[in-house]
Write a protein that holds these residues in place. Structure first.
Motif, short mmCIF file in Angstrom:
data_model
loop_
_atom_site.label_atom_id
_atom_site.label_comp_id
_atom_site.label_asym_id
_atom_site.label_seq_id
_atom_site.Cartn_x
_atom_site.Cartn_y
_atom_site.Cartn_z
N PRO A 51 0.83 -1.21 0.00
CA PRO A 51 0.00 0.00 0.00
C PRO A 51 0.87 1.26 0.00
N SER A 53 0.36 5.59 -0.42
CA SER A 53 -0.57 6.71 -0.57
C SER A 53 -0.33 7.44 -1.88
N THR A 67 4.94 8.77 -3.36
CA THR A 67 6.23 9.04 -2.72
C THR A 67 6.49 7.94 -1.72
N ARG A 69 9.21 5.58 0.81
CA ARG A 69 10.45 5.45 1.55
C ARG A 69 10.96 4.02 1.40
N GLY A 72 12.32 -1.88 2.60
CA GLY A 72 12.43 -3.34 2.52
C GLY A 72 12.33 -3.82 1.10
N LEU A 73 11.90 -5.06 0.98
CA LEU A 73 11.92 -5.78 -0.28
C LEU A 73 11.26 -5.03 -1.45
N VAL A 74 10.01 -4.70 -1.26
CA VAL A 74 9.25 -4.14 -2.38
C VAL A 74 9.65 -2.70 -2.65
N THR A 75 9.82 -1.93 -1.58
CA THR A 75 10.17 -0.53 -1.78
C THR A 75 11.56 -0.40 -2.42
N GLU A 230 -1.98 3.47 9.85
CA GLU A 230 -1.24 2.54 9.01
C GLU A 230 -1.25 1.17 9.66
N LYS A 234 -2.57 -6.67 3.02
CA LYS A 234 -2.30 -7.60 1.93
C LYS A 234 -3.35 -7.53 0.83
N ILE B 316 4.80 -3.87 10.68
CA ILE B 316 5.06 -2.62 9.96
C ILE B 316 6.29 -1.95 10.54
C1 LIG Z 1 -2.56 3.02 3.89
C2 LIG Z 1 -1.06 3.02 3.81
C3 LIG Z 1 -0.41 4.00 3.11
C4 LIG Z 1 0.97 4.01 3.01
N1 LIG Z 1 1.55 5.00 2.31
C5 LIG Z 1 2.89 5.01 2.19
C6 LIG Z 1 3.53 6.03 1.42
O1 LIG Z 1 2.89 6.91 0.86
N2 LIG Z 1 4.87 6.00 1.33
C7 LIG Z 1 5.63 5.03 1.94
O2 LIG Z 1 6.84 5.04 1.81
N3 LIG Z 1 5.04 4.07 2.68
C8 LIG Z 1 3.70 4.02 2.81
N4 LIG Z 1 3.13 3.03 3.53
C9 LIG Z 1 3.99 2.02 4.16
C10 LIG Z 1 4.41 0.99 3.13
O3 LIG Z 1 3.30 0.24 2.71
C11 LIG Z 1 5.48 0.05 3.70
O4 LIG Z 1 6.63 0.76 3.96
C12 LIG Z 1 5.79 -1.07 2.74
O5 LIG Z 1 4.72 -2.01 2.71
C13 LIG Z 1 7.06 -1.80 3.07
O6 LIG Z 1 7.26 -2.82 2.10
P1 LIG Z 1 8.66 -3.50 1.86
O7 LIG Z 1 8.43 -4.79 1.16
O8 LIG Z 1 9.57 -2.58 1.20
O9 LIG Z 1 9.18 -3.71 3.34
P2 LIG Z 1 9.64 -4.98 4.15
O10 LIG Z 1 10.17 -4.47 5.43
O11 LIG Z 1 10.54 -5.85 3.32
O12 LIG Z 1 8.39 -5.69 4.42
C14 LIG Z 1 8.44 -6.94 4.98
C15 LIG Z 1 7.06 -7.40 5.04
O13 LIG Z 1 6.28 -6.53 5.84
C16 LIG Z 1 5.23 -6.00 5.13
N5 LIG Z 1 5.07 -4.61 5.52
C17 LIG Z 1 5.97 -3.80 6.07
N6 LIG Z 1 5.45 -2.63 6.35
C18 LIG Z 1 4.18 -2.68 5.93
C19 LIG Z 1 3.11 -1.76 5.95
N7 LIG Z 1 3.19 -0.55 6.46
N8 LIG Z 1 1.96 -2.15 5.42
C20 LIG Z 1 1.82 -3.37 4.90
N9 LIG Z 1 2.79 -4.27 4.89
C21 LIG Z 1 3.95 -3.92 5.39
C22 LIG Z 1 5.55 -6.19 3.70
O14 LIG Z 1 4.38 -6.42 2.93
C23 LIG Z 1 6.40 -7.42 3.71
O15 LIG Z 1 5.63 -8.59 3.66
C24 LIG Z 1 1.74 3.01 3.65
C25 LIG Z 1 1.10 2.02 4.37
C26 LIG Z 1 -0.28 2.01 4.47
C27 LIG Z 1 -0.96 0.94 5.23
#
Ligand SMILES: Cc1cc2nc3c(=O)[nH]c(=O)nc-3n(C[C@H](O)[C@H](O)[C@H](O)COP(=O)(O)OP(=O)(O)OC[C@H]3O[C@@H](n4cnc5c(N)ncnc54)[C@H](O)[C@@H]3O)c2cc1C
Ligand code: SF4
Ligand code: SF4
Ligand code: FES
Lengths: 271, 391
Positions: A51, A53, A67, A69, A72-75, A230, A234, B316
């Motif tokens: 997710p 924003s 935008t 930050r 982790g993996l996906v970002t 937040e 999934k 998170i």
């Molecule tokens: C409604 C909403 C809006 C968001 N908007 C922004 C934004 O505008 N900019 C931004 O940088 N980030 C935002 N985030 C946070 C962003 O979704 C997480 O930083 C991102 O999912 C991390 O993924 P990763 O694979 O890089 O991180 P990893 O640390 O590798 O994640 C490991 C696991 O944790 C899960 N995970 C970690 N953090 C989150 C999270 N917050 N939500 C869901 N799953 C998570 C991943 O899906 C993955 O399975 C938002 C989250 C929410 C819920």
């Protein structure tokens, strides 16, 4: 529940660990409408879906901005994207900042770190109809001056006479002449009429706990404060259960909540 | 407890001898029959090819953390209490391909992953399980979004309920108002009567489809005597619940007891193993997994059952929102008995007792609720809280 393909048009670094993607639909309608504060599920091929924003101007439906930050993996995989690469996208999802309801009032926007991203569309919308609002104040806190997002834009906004921008950092570095301290320290001095103010708050959960308290101390009503929550997500459609926050699902009942509706839950731990 | 009524629709009689006709007719209509059978020492739900695979003459002993099969004195086909499986595994699949994606010449193509849903006949659905299905319907069909895969499978399913005659030691459907008599949402409902040398099924119809099916199997109408015998079976089941739970006001009870010391107590016993959520017929939470081929040209996204007891569930920002076992057990139980009402207008627990039987350490949701009710409103002292927060 399957995503639609979107082209990456630009990737703009913002700070050391943040960047903004500009996306455009690869097929289907070329426009993408959303409300300020809503989010999309962004899928990077074979890596995962997260997710994010929407951080762009709701008045411009041609390019879609996110935008992000790098955490982790996906970002990290998102950061590697190049123009003309494809991503999958589902959305927009969730509730939004009710900026129409704030007409005639002062608006205070309090953001922490990346929390400014989901608030920027609200600012764009308000500034596009500036005459309908009273005072508009942005209070922005980051860890260090280097973490300030949209710096150039903030400087432009700061020079407007109809928008007040105050920034603060937790830790200053040489050359920083602004405020030092957490963002809540800006609230007592900020110029707004608490009895006629609507506040939008987005940042880490602790920051929102303290900010909502501080706003109330200034006299802002609970039902005039909105926060964006937040949680791990999934699905974004209420099926995976992950985003539960007390009795709510952040993906469909939020992310934007009126503070008084979730206050009891926000003030508890490990909800 | 009043006597269960069997008079709303006309009832029919299916003799034990003609029971196999039910299989034949269902199979002739193109249904795969899914029903109870004994495997690895438990009654589970599997595809059945004939009546011979039903758990004839078996019943179970269940208690906190125990499940054991034993022989019955009679040849009852449905004389057991619910086992570790629930019907959700056939509607809300344990693993399901959401969609698959391909990249070819810089194009990304995304196709839905689900094939056509099979035509399944569920044989032996208990009353609490009908309620569980209705609860999952609310999650997947009645909200802002509809899950198309669940909908297809649900619409295709034919339901043959069987009223409970022998509740298990962990059942408490009477407390939850979910049984033991099937009262809605079935095509046919059977009561197995074994009495004074007789063995027959009283059959009620719940849908035109059910009536049409039954017409091909039996035309023998039930007498008042037959109905009375069936009513006794159900009344007897209702009188033999293994557990009870006071459900009145339970939502507010849990809402006002978030800081109850019992959560610490249960956390000290709970292994966070997630068994309770896997066996629960209403738990619906999932995760997703992405799979790619070696060339990196094809990817698919799978949805899999998950549990609020895992650390990953609430992850998170590099840590879990619910890091402690205490908060995870509280999330689970409060979801079942409290927040579910706000989310879906119903309890999330139907009193099937599975989570009690299949908990390796025998944690009992009815017991946890009882203790909190007995000490309603007590909280830890400041010193105790401090003590608990020490690493
Ligand atoms: C409604 C909403 C809006 C968001 N908007 C922004 C934004 O505008 N900019 C931004 O940088 N980030 C935002 N985030 C946070 C962003 O979704 C997480 O930083 C991102 O999912 C991390 O993924 P990763 O694979 O890089 O991180 P990893 O640390 O590798 O994640 C490991 C696991 O944790 C899960 N995970 C970690 N953090 C989150 C999270 N917050 N939500 C869901 N799953 C998570 C991943 O899906 C993955 O399975 C938002 C989250 C929410 C819920
Ligand atoms: S919580 Fe336990 S008793 Fe209630 S429906 Fe789930 S498994 Fe059955
Ligand atoms: S949050 Fe836990 S208790 Fe609730 S449905 Fe999901 S797995 Fe079950
Ligand atoms: S993100 Fe799946 S239920 Fe909200």
């Amino acid at each position: 529940m399957a995503p639609d393909p979107f082209y990456v048009r630009r990737l703009k670094p913002e700070t050391d660990d943040t960047f903004t993607l500009a996306l455009q639909p690869a097929d289907g309608p070329s426009k993408f409408n959303f409300e300020p504060g809503q989010f999309n599920m962004v899928y990077v091929f074979g890596v995962g879906e997260i997710p994010i924003s929407i951080s762009g101007d709701p008045g411009d439906s041609k390019l879609l901005f996110h935008t992000t930050r790098e955490v982790g993996l996906v970002t990290r995989a998102m950061r590697q994207l190049k123009p003309n690469d494809l991503v999958g996208l589902r959305g927009p999802f969730g509730t939004f900042w009710p900026v129409e309801d704030a007409e005639g009032k002062d608006v205070v926007i309090v953001a922490g770190g990346i929390g400014l991203a989901p608030l920027r569309p609200a600012l764009y919308r308000i500034l596009s109809r500036r005459d309908r609002y009273g005072r508009v104040v942005l209070l922005y806190g980051t860890r260090t001056p280097a973490d300030i997002l949209y710096r150039h834009e903030l400087e432009q906004w700061r020079s407007r006479f109809d928008l007040e921008v105050y920034a603060t950092v937790d830790r200053a570095m040489s050359g920083w002449r602004g405020n030092v301290g957490v963002v809540t320290t800006l609230i007592p001095r900020a110029p707004f009429d608490p009895r006629n103010t609507v506040a939008y708050v987005c940042g880490p959960e602790v920051m929102m706990r303290f900010t909502t308290q501080e706003l109330q101390k200034r006299g802002v009503n609970k039902d005039a404060i909105f926060i964006s929550m937040e949680r791990n997500m999934k699905c974004a459609v209420g099926f995976c259960g992950r985003c539960q926050f007390g009795p709510t699902f952040v993906c469909k009942d939020g992310p934007v909540f009126r503070f008084d509706k979730v206050e009891d839950w926000l003030m508890k731990w490990e909800i | 407890m009043s006597m269960p009524m069997f008079s709303l629709t006309e009832c029919f009689i299916l003799s034990q001898k003609s029971f196999p006709r039910l299989f034949e007719v269902l199979q002739a209509k193109g249904y795969q029959v899914i029903g109870p059978t004994v495997r690895d020492g438990a009654v589970v739900y599997e595809q059945l090819s004939s009546v011979d695979e039903l758990p004839c003459g078996w019943q179970d002993d269940q208690g906190g953390g125990t499940y054991r099969l034993k022989r019955r004195a009679d040849n009852a086909l449905f004389g057991y209490g619910v086992g570790p499986h629930s019907w959700k595994k056939l509607l809300h699949l344990p693993a399901y391909c959401l969609w698959s994606a391909q990249t070819e010449n810089g194009k990304l193509q995304i196709a839905p992953g689900d094939g056509p849903a099979p035509k399944l006949a569920f044989l032996g659905v208990r009353s609490c399980e009908l309620h569980a299905l209705a609860i999952q319907d609310k999650v997947f069909l009645r909200g802002k979004y509809v899950d198309p895969a669940y909908r297809q499978r649900r619409e295709n399913a034919l339901i043959v309920a069987v009223n409970c005659a022998q509740p298990s030691g962990t059942c408490f459907c009477v407390s939850m108002n979910t049984g033991p008599k099937a009262s809605f949402s079935f095509d046919l409902a059977l009561t197995e009567v074994i009495e004074s040398g007789q063995h027959f099924f009283l059959v009620e119809t719940g849908s035109p489809q059910g009536a049409e099916l039954l017409g091909q199997i039996t035309e023998q109408k039930a007498t008042q005597k037959d109905k009375d015998a069936a009513a006794r079976v159900v009344a007897n089941a209702a009188a033999h619940m293994g557990r009870t739970m006071e459900s009145a006001g339970i939502k507010d009870l849990l809402y006002r007891n978030y800081d109850h010391p019992r959560w610490e107590d249960v956390a000290a016993r709970c292994l966070s193993c997630a068994n309770c959520t896997m066996v629960c017929p209403t738990c619906f939470c999932t995760t997703v997994e992405d799979a790619t081929d070696l060339a990196g040209k094809q990817a698919s996204r799978w949805r899999k059952w998950d549990s609020c007891f895992t650390m990953d569930f609430s992850f998170i920002h590099g840590s879990s929102v619910r890091a402690s076992t205490k908060s995870r057990y509280r999330q689970w139980m409060t979801h079942k008995l409290a927040t579910w009402f706000d989310q879906f207008g119903t309890s999330g627990c139907v009193g099937c007792g599975r989570c009690i039987s299949w908990c390796p350490v025998g944690i009992d949701i009815t017991e946890e609720a009882r203790v909190i009710r007995q000490n309603d409103g007590i909280t830890l002292t400041k010193e105790q809280v401090h003590e608990n927060q020490k690493p």
